[in-house]
Design an enzyme around this catalytic site. Structure first.
Site, short mmCIF file in Angstrom:
data_model
loop_
_atom_site.label_atom_id
_atom_site.label_comp_id
_atom_site.label_asym_id
_atom_site.label_seq_id
_atom_site.Cartn_x
_atom_site.Cartn_y
_atom_site.Cartn_z
N HIS A 130 -9.43 0.18 5.52
CA HIS A 130 -7.89 1.11 6.13
C HIS A 130 -8.24 2.07 7.02
O HIS A 130 -9.13 2.62 6.97
CB HIS A 130 -7.01 1.39 4.75
CG HIS A 130 -6.28 1.48 5.66
ND1 HIS A 130 -5.48 2.44 5.97
CD2 HIS A 130 -4.77 0.56 5.27
CE1 HIS A 130 -4.38 1.97 6.35
NE2 HIS A 130 -3.87 1.18 5.95
N GLY A 164 2.48 -0.78 4.56
CA GLY A 164 2.41 0.32 4.32
C GLY A 164 4.03 0.98 3.71
O GLY A 164 4.34 0.94 3.18
N ILE A 194 -0.25 0.08 12.89
CA ILE A 194 -0.17 0.74 11.14
C ILE A 194 1.27 2.22 11.84
O ILE A 194 0.51 3.75 12.55
CB ILE A 194 -0.66 1.43 11.67
CG1 ILE A 194 -1.96 0.03 11.28
CG2 ILE A 194 -0.62 1.94 10.04
CD1 ILE A 194 -3.66 -0.15 10.62
N ASN A 248 1.01 -1.07 -0.61
CA ASN A 248 0.05 -0.49 0.31
C ASN A 248 0.82 0.95 0.11
O ASN A 248 1.65 1.65 0.68
CB ASN A 248 -0.56 -0.13 1.40
CG ASN A 248 -2.20 1.32 1.42
OD1 ASN A 248 -1.57 1.67 0.10
ND2 ASN A 248 -2.12 1.51 2.24
N SER A 293 3.41 -1.88 10.14
CA SER A 293 4.53 -2.07 10.76
C SER A 293 5.74 -3.03 10.08
O SER A 293 6.77 -3.50 10.68
CB SER A 293 4.98 -1.45 12.23
OG SER A 293 4.49 -0.53 12.67
P1 PGA Z 1 2.57 0.13 8.23
O1 PGA Z 1 1.26 0.81 7.38
O2 PGA Z 1 3.12 -0.98 7.26
O3 PGA Z 1 3.04 1.18 7.47
O4 PGA Z 1 2.76 0.46 9.77
C1 PGA Z 1 0.32 -0.27 7.57
C2 PGA Z 1 -1.30 0.30 6.78
O5 PGA Z 1 -0.95 1.06 6.33
O6 PGA Z 1 -1.96 -1.21 5.33
#
Ligand code: PGA
Length: 262
Positions: A96, A235, A173, A9, A214
């Site tokens: 999301h 992400g 996240i 994403n 993460s």
């Molecule tokens: P991140 O985001 O990997 O930056 O924590 C995850 C996501 O947006 O689904």
């Protein structure tokens, strides 16, 4: 065997077409001639750049970050599932946490969007997950149950098994704070039990549940296959093409060593 699913994403990045082109060239260089025998890679760039990725690489699938439920009409600013499908987009993120948080999307809204996506033959990637406060109050399962019920109620087995579920604890996240492998496994079991109660084991066995929050190459195993998950939703690390490619290579290598042991 189900493929390992890697959903990347981009969120609202990058900001220029030149950066998109640079991204693509690094990605291609890093990926080289790697065959994707066991990994399904779904890139979800901002929609404005979907065209740049459409015929990018036949090993890669295209996903969108959002969709509306209706086919067409007076819905200024929205994009319809039919338009996405026609354009070559196969997958779409729905619910999301950033859409829930900043655009006030409710559980009911996600149900409507999932129905719209299914109707027009897009594969929904339904994101669910609890906030830090909900977790601290011990409400993780109640929250997940509510988010899942809003979508799966009224769906047939055939519809249900088309949905990919992404468990993304909101507190993980963008924070680099991760749940343990056991915690993720607990949620994986909870989701499977929820689905089995409504559908049946073979149906649930065909469905994919992935972890997001993460994710990086060095913790890939711990948050995915070691936790019983079928893949990951990435992400921030998406913005580093070599990091994405390392994850792909790791997933492919694991599959080869699994095969060697069977
Ligand atoms: P991140 O985001 O990997 O930056 O924590 C995850 C996501 O947006 O689904």
């Amino acid at each position: 065997m189900k493929p390992f699913i890697l959903i990347a994403n981009f969120k609202m990045n990058p900001t220029t077409l030149a950066e998109v082109e640079q991204y693509k060239s690094v990605f291609e260089r890093e990926l080289g001639t790697q065959e994707l025998l066991a990994t399904k890679v779904i890139l979800c760039p901002p929609l404005l750049y979907a065209g740049a990725f459409r015929n990018f690489d036949e090993r890669i699938h295209l996903g969108a970050q959002h969709v509306f439920s209706e086919k067409n009409g007076a819905y200024t600013g929205e994009i319809s599932p039919v338009m996405l499908k026609d354009f070559g987009v196969e997958y779409v993120l729905i619910g999301h946490s950033e859409r829930r948080q900043y655009f006030h999307m409710s559980d009911e809204d996600t149900g409507v969007l999932v129905n719209g996506a299914l109707k027009y033959l897009l594969t929904p990637i339904l994101c669910v997950g609890e906030t830090r406060a909900e977790r601290e109050k011990g409400e993780t399962e109640t929250v997940l149950q509510k988010q899942l019920e809003a979508v799966f109620q009224g769906l047939s087995k055939m519809q249900a098994e088309k949905i990919i579920i992404a468990y993304e604890p909101r507190w993980a996240i963008g924070t680099d704070v991760l749940p343990t492998t056991q915690e993720i496994q607990g949620v994986q079991r909870f989701i499977c039990a929820f689905l089995t109660e409504r559908f049946d084991e073979p149906t649930v066995g065909r469905m994919s549940i992935v972890y997001g929050g993460s994710v990086q190459n060095d913790i890939l195993a711990a948050v995915s296959w070691e936790a019983g998950m079928d893949g990951v939703l990435v992400g921030r690390a998406t913005l580093f093409p070599y990091e994405v490619v390392k994850m792909i290579q790791q997933a492919e290598t694991r599959n080869l060593s699994n095969e060697a042991h069977t």
